[in-house]
Design a protein around this motif. Structure first.
Motif, PDB file in Angstrom:
ATOM      1  N   PHE A  55     -51.228  39.675  62.229  1.00 14.64           N
ATOM      2  CA  PHE A  55     -52.346  40.598  61.931  1.00 14.64           C
ATOM      3  C   PHE A  55     -52.433  41.432  63.117  1.00 14.64           C
ATOM      4  O   PHE A  55     -52.207  41.159  64.366  1.00 14.64           O
ATOM      5  CB  PHE A  55     -53.586  39.530  62.025  1.00 14.64           C
ATOM      6  N   GLY A  56     -53.040  42.828  62.792  1.00 18.19           N
ATOM      7  CA  GLY A  56     -53.059  43.630  63.965  1.00 18.19           C
ATOM      8  C   GLY A  56     -52.187  44.507  64.248  1.00 18.19           C
ATOM      9  O   GLY A  56     -51.089  44.535  63.474  1.00 18.19           O
ATOM     10  N   THR A  57     -52.072  44.836  65.491  1.00 18.03           N
ATOM     11  CA  THR A  57     -50.973  45.626  66.007  1.00 18.03           C
ATOM     12  C   THR A  57     -49.837  44.983  66.122  1.00 18.03           C
ATOM     13  O   THR A  57     -49.440  43.925  66.298  1.00 18.03           O
ATOM     14  CB  THR A  57     -51.474  46.385  67.283  1.00 18.03           C
ATOM     15  N   HIS A  58     -48.426  45.852  65.983  1.00 17.24           N
ATOM     16  CA  HIS A  58     -47.331  45.387  66.148  1.00 17.24           C
ATOM     17  C   HIS A  58     -46.885  45.246  67.527  1.00 17.24           C
ATOM     18  O   HIS A  58     -45.682  44.962  67.947  1.00 17.24           O
ATOM     19  CB  HIS A  58     -46.252  46.046  65.422  1.00 17.24           C
ATOM     20  N   LEU A  59     -47.606  45.968  68.503  1.00 15.16           N
ATOM     21  CA  LEU A  59     -47.456  46.460  69.987  1.00 15.16           C
ATOM     22  C   LEU A  59     -47.775  45.132  70.713  1.00 15.16           C
ATOM     23  O   LEU A  59     -48.787  44.499  70.650  1.00 15.16           O
ATOM     24  CB  LEU A  59     -48.040  47.618  70.304  1.00 15.16           C
ATOM     25  N   ARG A  60     -47.020  44.869  71.799  1.00 13.40           N
ATOM     26  CA  ARG A  60     -47.339  43.541  72.671  1.00 13.40           C
ATOM     27  C   ARG A  60     -47.015  44.180  74.138  1.00 13.40           C
ATOM     28  O   ARG A  60     -46.231  44.681  74.425  1.00 13.40           O
ATOM     29  CB  ARG A  60     -46.667  42.203  72.251  1.00 13.40           C
ATOM     30  N   TYR A  61     -47.595  43.157  74.995  1.00 13.50           N
ATOM     31  CA  TYR A  61     -47.250  43.578  76.671  1.00 13.50           C
ATOM     32  C   TYR A  61     -47.029  42.421  77.311  1.00 13.50           C
ATOM     33  O   TYR A  61     -47.803  41.379  76.885  1.00 13.50           O
ATOM     34  CB  TYR A  61     -48.212  44.436  77.118  1.00 13.50           C
ATOM     35  N   LEU A  62     -46.441  42.435  78.442  1.00 10.03           N
ATOM     36  CA  LEU A  62     -46.669  41.029  79.331  1.00 10.03           C
ATOM     37  C   LEU A  62     -46.433  41.762  80.848  1.00 10.03           C
ATOM     38  O   LEU A  62     -45.785  42.748  80.962  1.00 10.03           O
ATOM     39  CB  LEU A  62     -45.072  40.354  79.406  1.00 10.03           C
ATOM     40  N   LEU A  63     -47.127  40.946  81.720  1.00  9.38           N
ATOM     41  CA  LEU A  63     -47.211  41.755  83.057  1.00  9.38           C
ATOM     42  C   LEU A  63     -46.671  40.552  84.008  1.00  9.38           C
ATOM     43  O   LEU A  63     -47.284  39.344  83.838  1.00  9.38           O
ATOM     44  CB  LEU A  63     -48.518  41.958  83.395  1.00  9.38           C
ATOM     45  N   THR A  64     -45.990  40.494  85.007  1.00  3.87           N
ATOM     46  CA  THR A  64     -45.713  39.597  86.091  1.00  3.87           C
ATOM     47  C   THR A  64     -47.000  39.568  86.831  1.00  3.87           C
ATOM     48  O   THR A  64     -47.840  40.296  87.034  1.00  3.87           O
ATOM     49  CB  THR A  64     -44.609  39.971  86.859  1.00  3.87           C
ATOM     50  N   PRO A  65     -46.873  38.349  87.283  1.00 10.04           N
ATOM     51  CA  PRO A  65     -48.103  38.196  88.170  1.00 10.04           C
ATOM     52  C   PRO A  65     -48.679  39.101  89.235  1.00 10.04           C
ATOM     53  O   PRO A  65     -49.657  39.637  89.392  1.00 10.04           O
ATOM     54  CB  PRO A  65     -47.757  36.527  88.790  1.00 10.04           C
TER      55      PRO A  65
END
Length: 209
Positions: free
Chosen positions: A84-94
């Motif tokens: 559900f929702g957007t197909h976009l995702r993100y990750l950030l290193t600490p």
């Protein structure tokens, strides 16, 4: 965008340090680099672990302010919560989370979900799962370990014509980094690679008729 990994790097000093091309080609991969203002872009295709370690070492030695990895993941292998929702995702290193976490939160971005190893067990261990993402997970994990400021932006996509996915991903990145100014009307006009004209081949040879 679907089969390749795209790296963007904001470089402290673009006149120093360079990637050893001889080693790149000895590992059966390829790279395209060019500088634009203070940006350095690099496109890679490889799954060789020794090359991944080389990249991490190169990033550290160059002193890049941040690294952004554009990638993708198989849409057909999504978890239920990812449907559900957007197909976009993100990750950030600490390390980058400390610098950009608030700003990314203001953009309303959705972080890549951790998936249960045992889907039907609520207390099962959660893990990062990026099917079809190639070296993405391993490189992100290495950058976390090495305290490198990295962001991963990815999109769930399917086989076929991924040009719309590519535009969606780069516009998503532009919302954050403002690589190009948004026009008051319409969308940013990105310059596309000439190879996209032959996405489905060069057509039927006229000699056949």
């Amino acid at each position: 965008m679907y089969t390749s990994r795209h790296f963007w790097r904001d470089k402290v000093d673009s006149t120093q340090n360079h990637i050893p091309y001889k080693l790149l080609f000895s590992l059966y991969t390829f790279a395209h680099t060019f500088s634009w203002r203070v940006w350095v872009f690099l496109q890679l295709q490889t799954k060789v672990s020794s090359f991944r370690k080389l990249m991490v070492s190169w990033i550290k030695s160059c002193g890049f302010l941040r690294t952004v990895l554009l990638s993708s993941s198989h849409a057909y292998q999504r978890d239920d919560q990812q449907l559900f929702g957007t197909h976009l995702r993100y990750l950030l290193t600490p390390s980058l989370q400390k610098e950009e976490g608030q700003r990314v939160g203001e953009l309303g971005w959705r972080e890549m979900e951790r998936i249960s190893i045992l889907p039907d067990v609520c207390e099962s261990e959660q893990r990062l799962y990026i099917p079809g993402g190639g070296v993405t997970k391993a490189l992100y994990t290495d950058c976390c370990t090495e305290d490198i400021s990295m962001a991963v932006l990815l999109i769930f996509c399917s086989e076929g014509d991924n040009i719309p996915d590519a535009f969606m991903l780069i516009n998503h990145l532009n919302d954050w980094l403002h690589l190009l100014e948004k026009p008051t009307q319409g969308s940013v006009q990105w310059k596309v690679p000439p190879s996209w004209r032959l996405l489905f081949g060069s057509g039927i040879p006229p000699q056949l008729f």
